[in-house]
Design a protein around this motif. Structure first.
Motif, PDB file in Angstrom:
ATOM      1  N   ASP A  69     -10.007   8.416  -7.076  1.00 20.22           N
ATOM      2  CA  ASP A  69     -10.900   7.356  -6.567  1.00 20.22           C
ATOM      3  C   ASP A  69     -10.757   6.094  -7.417  1.00 20.22           C
ATOM      4  O   ASP A  69     -10.690   4.978  -6.889  1.00 20.22           O
ATOM      5  CB  ASP A  69     -12.363   7.816  -6.608  1.00 20.22           C
ATOM      6  N   ASP A  70     -10.722   6.287  -8.723  1.00 15.38           N
ATOM      7  CA  ASP A  70     -10.549   5.128  -9.613  1.00 15.38           C
ATOM      8  C   ASP A  70      -9.199   4.455  -9.350  1.00 15.38           C
ATOM      9  O   ASP A  70      -9.109   3.227  -9.275  1.00 15.38           O
ATOM     10  CB  ASP A  70     -10.641   5.557 -11.086  1.00 15.38           C
ATOM     11  N   ALA A  71      -8.161   5.265  -9.219  1.00 15.52           N
ATOM     12  CA  ALA A  71      -6.825   4.702  -8.973  1.00 15.52           C
ATOM     13  C   ALA A  71      -6.807   3.937  -7.651  1.00 15.52           C
ATOM     14  O   ALA A  71      -6.150   2.904  -7.523  1.00 15.52           O
ATOM     15  CB  ALA A  71      -5.779   5.817  -8.960  1.00 15.52           C
ATOM     16  N   LYS A  72      -7.558   4.449  -6.706  1.00 15.08           N
ATOM     17  CA  LYS A  72      -7.596   3.810  -5.386  1.00 15.08           C
ATOM     18  C   LYS A  72      -8.272   2.439  -5.450  1.00 15.08           C
ATOM     19  O   LYS A  72      -7.925   1.539  -4.692  1.00 15.08           O
ATOM     20  CB  LYS A  72      -8.336   4.736  -4.416  1.00 15.08           C
ATOM     21  N   LYS A  73      -9.214   2.311  -6.370  1.00 17.43           N
ATOM     22  CA  LYS A  73      -9.858   0.997  -6.560  1.00 17.43           C
ATOM     23  C   LYS A  73      -8.950   0.063  -7.366  1.00 17.43           C
ATOM     24  O   LYS A  73      -8.865  -1.135  -7.091  1.00 17.43           O
ATOM     25  CB  LYS A  73     -11.199   1.171  -7.282  1.00 17.43           C
ATOM     26  N   LEU A  74      -8.308   0.612  -8.370  1.00 13.83           N
ATOM     27  CA  LEU A  74      -7.412  -0.198  -9.204  1.00 13.83           C
ATOM     28  C   LEU A  74      -6.211  -0.718  -8.412  1.00 13.83           C
ATOM     29  O   LEU A  74      -5.778  -1.855  -8.602  1.00 13.83           O
ATOM     30  CB  LEU A  74      -6.954   0.654 -10.406  1.00 13.83           C
ATOM     31  N   LEU A  75      -5.683   0.109  -7.534  1.00 15.15           N
ATOM     32  CA  LEU A  75      -4.407  -0.193  -6.869  1.00 15.15           C
ATOM     33  C   LEU A  75      -4.376  -1.561  -6.168  1.00 15.15           C
ATOM     34  O   LEU A  75      -3.493  -2.382  -6.473  1.00 15.15           O
ATOM     35  CB  LEU A  75      -4.057   0.946  -5.900  1.00 15.15           C
ATOM     36  N   PRO A  76      -5.306  -1.842  -5.247  1.00 11.24           N
ATOM     37  CA  PRO A  76      -5.199  -3.146  -4.566  1.00 11.24           C
ATOM     38  C   PRO A  76      -5.455  -4.325  -5.492  1.00 11.24           C
ATOM     39  O   PRO A  76      -4.851  -5.399  -5.316  1.00 11.24           O
ATOM     40  CB  PRO A  76      -6.266  -3.065  -3.464  1.00 11.24           C
ATOM     41  N   VAL A  77      -6.308  -4.128  -6.492  1.00 12.55           N
ATOM     42  CA  VAL A  77      -6.556  -5.206  -7.466  1.00 12.55           C
ATOM     43  C   VAL A  77      -5.262  -5.501  -8.225  1.00 12.55           C
ATOM     44  O   VAL A  77      -4.858  -6.656  -8.385  1.00 12.55           O
ATOM     45  CB  VAL A  77      -7.691  -4.795  -8.440  1.00 12.55           C
ATOM     46  N   ALA A  78      -4.610  -4.438  -8.665  1.00 10.68           N
ATOM     47  CA  ALA A  78      -3.378  -4.609  -9.452  1.00 10.68           C
ATOM     48  C   ALA A  78      -2.263  -5.201  -8.595  1.00 10.68           C
ATOM     49  O   ALA A  78      -1.528  -6.088  -9.045  1.00 10.68           O
ATOM     50  CB  ALA A  78      -2.951  -3.259 -10.039  1.00 10.68           C
ATOM     51  N   ILE A  79      -2.139  -4.745  -7.376  1.00 10.67           N
ATOM     52  CA  ILE A  79      -1.100  -5.305  -6.497  1.00 10.67           C
ATOM     53  C   ILE A  79      -1.378  -6.790  -6.266  1.00 10.67           C
ATOM     54  O   ILE A  79      -0.468  -7.621  -6.285  1.00 10.67           O
ATOM     55  CB  ILE A  79      -1.022  -4.522  -5.163  1.00 10.67           C
ATOM     56  N   GLY A  80      -2.660  -7.119  -6.085  1.00 14.13           N
ATOM     57  CA  GLY A  80      -3.014  -8.528  -5.890  1.00 14.13           C
ATOM     58  C   GLY A  80      -2.625  -9.388  -7.072  1.00 14.13           C
ATOM     59  O   GLY A  80      -2.156 -10.515  -6.914  1.00 14.13           O
ATOM     60  N   LYS A  81      -2.801  -8.845  -8.274  1.00 16.46           N
ATOM     61  CA  LYS A  81      -2.523  -9.636  -9.473  1.00 16.46           C
ATOM     62  C   LYS A  81      -1.046  -9.671  -9.832  1.00 16.46           C
ATOM     63  O   LYS A  81      -0.565 -10.663 -10.374  1.00 16.46           O
ATOM     64  CB  LYS A  81      -3.285  -9.051 -10.665  1.00 16.46           C
ATOM     65  N   PHE A  82      -0.361  -8.578  -9.601  1.00 19.66           N
ATOM     66  CA  PHE A  82       0.992  -8.432 -10.158  1.00 19.66           C
ATOM     67  C   PHE A  82       2.092  -8.441  -9.104  1.00 19.66           C
ATOM     68  O   PHE A  82       3.173  -7.883  -9.322  1.00 19.66           O
ATOM     69  CB  PHE A  82       1.068  -7.182 -11.045  1.00 19.66           C
ATOM     70  N   THR A  83       1.819  -9.040  -7.961  1.00 19.94           N
ATOM     71  CA  THR A  83       2.908  -9.328  -7.025  1.00 19.94           C
ATOM     72  C   THR A  83       2.801 -10.779  -6.588  1.00 19.94           C
ATOM     73  O   THR A  83       1.722 -11.375  -6.599  1.00 19.94           O
ATOM     74  CB  THR A  83       2.869  -8.436  -5.761  1.00 19.94           C
ATOM     75  N   GLN A  84       3.933 -11.320  -6.213  1.00 19.48           N
ATOM     76  CA  GLN A  84       3.997 -12.657  -5.631  1.00 19.48           C
ATOM     77  C   GLN A  84       5.012 -12.565  -4.498  1.00 19.48           C
ATOM     78  O   GLN A  84       6.116 -12.058  -4.701  1.00 19.48           O
ATOM     79  CB  GLN A  84       4.457 -13.661  -6.684  1.00 19.48           C
ATOM     80  N   ASP A 129      -3.146   9.187  -1.441  1.00 20.40           N
ATOM     81  CA  ASP A 129      -3.336   9.493  -0.019  1.00 20.40           C
ATOM     82  C   ASP A 129      -2.426   8.593   0.816  1.00 20.40           C
ATOM     83  O   ASP A 129      -1.689   7.759   0.285  1.00 20.40           O
ATOM     84  CB  ASP A 129      -4.817   9.356   0.368  1.00 20.40           C
ATOM     85  N   ALA A 130      -2.477   8.768   2.114  1.00 18.32           N
ATOM     86  CA  ALA A 130      -1.531   8.069   2.998  1.00 18.32           C
ATOM     87  C   ALA A 130      -1.650   6.553   2.872  1.00 18.32           C
ATOM     88  O   ALA A 130      -0.635   5.843   2.853  1.00 18.32           O
ATOM     89  CB  ALA A 130      -1.754   8.504   4.447  1.00 18.32           C
ATOM     90  N   ALA A 131      -2.887   6.063   2.763  1.00 15.30           N
ATOM     91  CA  ALA A 131      -3.065   4.607   2.670  1.00 15.30           C
ATOM     92  C   ALA A 131      -2.472   4.075   1.363  1.00 15.30           C
ATOM     93  O   ALA A 131      -1.821   3.018   1.343  1.00 15.30           O
ATOM     94  CB  ALA A 131      -4.554   4.257   2.760  1.00 15.30           C
ATOM     95  N   MET A 132      -2.685   4.813   0.275  1.00 15.40           N
ATOM     96  CA  MET A 132      -2.126   4.393  -1.011  1.00 15.40           C
ATOM     97  C   MET A 132      -0.598   4.439  -0.958  1.00 15.40           C
ATOM     98  O   MET A 132       0.078   3.522  -1.439  1.00 15.40           O
ATOM     99  CB  MET A 132      -2.641   5.302  -2.132  1.00 15.40           C
ATOM    100  N   LYS A 133      -0.075   5.487  -0.384  1.00 13.71           N
ATOM    101  CA  LYS A 133       1.395   5.601  -0.280  1.00 13.71           C
ATOM    102  C   LYS A 133       1.970   4.401   0.455  1.00 13.71           C
ATOM    103  O   LYS A 133       2.999   3.845   0.055  1.00 13.71           O
ATOM    104  CB  LYS A 133       1.776   6.894   0.454  1.00 13.71           C
ATOM    105  N   GLN A 134       1.289   4.016   1.532  1.00 10.39           N
ATOM    106  CA  GLN A 134       1.784   2.884   2.326  1.00 10.39           C
ATOM    107  C   GLN A 134       1.808   1.596   1.499  1.00 10.39           C
ATOM    108  O   GLN A 134       2.795   0.866   1.485  1.00 10.39           O
ATOM    109  CB  GLN A 134       0.904   2.724   3.580  1.00 10.39           C
ATOM    110  N   GLN A 135       0.696   1.341   0.805  1.00  8.01           N
ATOM    111  CA  GLN A 135       0.632   0.122  -0.020  1.00  8.01           C
ATOM    112  C   GLN A 135       1.725   0.117  -1.082  1.00  8.01           C
ATOM    113  O   GLN A 135       2.359  -0.904  -1.347  1.00  8.01           O
ATOM    114  CB  GLN A 135      -0.722   0.035  -0.742  1.00  8.01           C
TER     115      GLN A 135
END
Ligand SMILES: *[C@@H]1O[C@H](CO)[C@@H](O)[C@H](O)[C@H]1NC(C)=O
Ligand SMILES: *[C@@H]1O[C@H](CO)[C@@H](O)[C@H](O)[C@H]1NC(C)=O
Ligand SMILES: *[C@@H]1O[C@H](CO)[C@@H](O)[C@H](O)[C@H]1NC(C)=O
Ligand SMILES: *[C@@H]1O[C@H](CO)[C@@H](O)[C@H](O)[C@H]1NC(C)=O
Length: 455
Positions: free
Chosen positions: A283-298, A337-343
C-alpha cells in the motif's frame, strides 16, 4: 556535470536516431541486447585488471567510486537471475572475492576494519550497495553459493547487515543509521549525517536475507528502520523521499530529492512485501509510486531533476543514480498489482526506447537518456543503459543467448579456490538449472509459515 539541459526539438531527436533497435517483447532480442551491454561493461573491468588498475574488486577507482563497482556486480547477478545469462558471473565472483578480502569474507576486511572505515572510505551506504549485490548472487543461485575461493555470498551479506546495524544510534534522533562509519570525521556533516539511502538499503537487505534464510529477526529490524524513516520525517506524509538529516536531533534536514533514494525505497518495500505478504508495504509503495514517477520522469523518461535545479550537486557519480530508480521500479513491478505494473512498464519502456537511440549495434551506449548522444566506451556511459536493460528483462522476461549458461561452480572448491577457512556445507544445488522460480522459494516459506514481531 551530466544532465545539462539543452532544447533539442523532439523531431530532431527522432532524426538523430542511431544504431540499436530493440523489440522488448522479443525475449531473445532483449536477452541478447542485455548480454552485450553487460558484457561490454565487464570487458572494461577485465581490461583494467589486465593493466593492473583494479583494486578491492573495483573498476579503476581513480575513475569510478568503489560503491558503483559494487552496484555493477549486482547488475551482473541480476542478469544471471532474471535471464539465466551467467556469462559474467565468474568475473563478478572474482571481484567479490577481492572486495571481501578472500578467505576473510568481510567487506571491512576483518582485522583491517579501522583502515577500511577511516582511510578507505567504506561507509554504510557503500557496504549497503555491495551487500545487496551479494543477495543478487544468492537469488541467482541459492543461499549455499560461494564466492569462488571465498565465503558464501549470504554469509557476507549477513555479516554486513550486522556491521551496518552497529551504526544504528537511538541516543540521537530517536534512532537512525549513520552514513559514515567514522564518528571522528573532521567534517561535521559526514560525522553526524543519517542518510536515507542507508536505511532503504538496510530495509531491503533485511527483507532479502529473511527470504533467503528464513530468519525473521531481519524483518523485525527492517520494519523498525522503515518506521523510523517515516517518523523522522525523512519520508514525508506526501511521499517525498528526502536525503537525510544530521544528529543529534535530525531537525536539520537535507531535503534534496534524488531518484536513487525513491527508487531504492520502492525496491525495499517490494522485498518487504515479498518477505511478509503484509499489504501495508505494498500500500505504501502504491502511494509512493505515482509521486515518484511524477517527480523523476520528464516526457515519460526517467530524469534527475536536481541536476537541472541545482547542477552543482551533480557530478561524476550521478550517472549511477537514475539506474537505481529503474531497478527499484522493476523490483516493484514483480510484486505490484496490475495497475502498478502498467505504470512501471510504461516508464521503463519509454525510457529504454529513448536511451537505446544512444547505443550502437554492438550495444555500447551513452549515459544520456533524455536526448541523443554518441555511444562511448567507459563505465559511466555504459552502466546506466545496461542496468535499464536488466530492468526491462525483469519486466518482460528475456532469454540468454546460447552458450552463456555456465556460471559459478557448485560448492566451495574451484580451480582458483584457496579457502581453508571456508564455512558451511558446500552443498549448492540448482546450478545450471532454471534461475526463474528458485529465488523466491524461501520467501514463500517465510511468508507462509511466519510468525514475526513488529515493533
Ligand atoms: C537470525 O539473525 C540474527 C541476526 O544476525 C542472529 O542474531 C540470529 O542468531 C539468527 N537466528 C537464527 C535462528 O539463526
Ligand atoms: C523484535 O523487536 C522487539 C523490540 O525491539 C523485540 O522485543 C523482539 O524480541 C524482536 N523480535 C525478534 C523476533 O527479534
Ligand atoms: C576513465 O576516465 C577517463 C577520463 O575521464 C576516460 O577517458 C576513460 O574512458 C575512463 N575509463 C573507463 C574505463 O571508464
Ligand atoms: C592460500 O592462502 C594462504 C593464506 O592466505 C597463502 O599463504 C597461500 O600462499 C595461498 N596458497 C595459494 C596456492 O594461493
Amino acid at each position: 556535470m551530466f544532465f545539462k539541459k539543452t532544447t533539442l526539438a523532439a523531431a530532431c531527436l527522432v532524426g538523430l536516431a542511431s544504431g540499436a533497435t530493440l523489440d522488448v517483447t522479443n525475449k531473445a532480442a532483449l536477452g541478447d541486447a542485455t548480454h552485450k551491454a553487460v558484457s561490454n561493461l565487464v570487458s572494461l573491468y577485465s581490461a583494467e585488471k589486465q593493466a593492473g588498475k583494479t583494486t578491492e574488486g573495483a573498476f579503476d577507482q581513480s575513475n569510478v567510486s568503489w560503491y558503483v563497482s559494487g552496484i555493477i556486480w549486482g547488475m551482473v547477478f541480476d542478469n544471471s537471475h532474471y535471464n539465466g545469462d551467467r556469462a559474467q558471473d565468474t568475473v563478478a565472483g572474482s571481484a567479490m572475492l577481492e572486495a571481501t578480502f578472500k578467505e576473510t569474507g568481510d567487506l571491512l576486511g576483518g582485522a583491517q576494519r579501522t583502515i577500511q572505515e577511516k582511510l578507505r572510505g567504506k561507509w554504510n551506504d557503500d557496504l549497503g550497495w555491495w551487500s545487496l549485490s551479494m543477495m543478487s548472487a544468492v537469488e541467482a543461485y541459492d543461499k549455499n553459493v560461494f564466492i569462488p575461493g571465498g565465503a558464501k555470498f549470504v554469509d557476507v551479506a549477513a555479516l554486513t547487515w550486522n556491521e551496518i546495524l552497529e551504526q544504528w544510534d537511538e541516543t540521537t534522533c530517536n534512532g537512525g543509521i549513520y552514513w559514515s562509519r567514522n564518528r571522528e570525521d573532521p567534517s561535521a556533516n559526514k560525522r553526524t549525517f543519517k542518510s536515507v539511502i542507508t536505511h532503504s538499503q538496510f530495509v531491503e537487505l533485511g527483507a532479502r536475507l529473511a527470504i533467503a534464510t528464513g530468519n525473521t529477526t531481519y524483518l523485525n529490524w527492517s520494519d523498525k528502520v522503515y518506521n523510523w524513516m517515516k517518523t523522522s520525517g525523512l519520508v514525508t506524509a506526501d511521499w517525498a523521499v528526502l536525503d537525510g538529516a544530521n544528529a543529534p536531533t535530525c531537525t536539520q534536514v537535507d531535503r534534496t530529492e534524488w531518484s536513487y533514494n525513491a527508487g531504492t525505497l520502492m525496491g525495499a518495500l517490494a522485498y518487504m512485501y515479498k518477505a511478509t505478504k503484509m499489504g501495508t508495504y505494498l500500500d505504501d509503495a502504491k502511494k509512493l509510486l505515482p509521486v515518484a514517477i511524477g517527480k523523476f520522469t520528464q516526457n515519460g523518461i526517467i530524469n534527475e531533476p536536481v541536476c537541472t535545479t541545482t547542477p552543482a550537486l551533480c557530478g561524476r557519480d550521478t550517472p549511477a543514480s537514475m539506474p537505481q530508480f529503474g531497478k527499484g521500479l522493476s523490483q516493484l513491478y514483480i510484486e505490484g498489482d496490475a495497475a502498478m505494473k502498467q505504470q512501471i512498464q510504461t516508464v521503463i519502456d519509454t525510457t529504454l526506447a529513448s536511451a537505446i537511440r544512444n547505443c550502437n549495434n554492438d550495444w555500447w551506449c551513452n549515459k544520456e537518456w533524455q536526448q541523443t548522444a554518441a555511444p562511448a566506451q567507459d563505465v559511466y556511459n555504459q552502466y546506466p543503459t545496461a542496468e535499464l536493460l536488466v530492468a526491462a528483462s525483469a519486466i518482460h522476461g528475456a532469454s540468454a543467448p546460447a552458450g552463456t549458461q555456465n556460471g559459478l561452480p557448485s560448492g566451495p572448491s574451484s580451480a582458483s579456490n584457496n579457502n581453508s577457512n571456508s564455512k558451511g556445507t558446500g552443498a549448492s544445488g540448482a546450478l545450471g538449472g532454471s534461475p526463474a522460480g528458485l529465488a523466491w522459494a524461501a520467501g514463500a516459506a517465510v511468508a507462509a509459515g511466519a510468525t514475526f514481531f513488529l515493533v
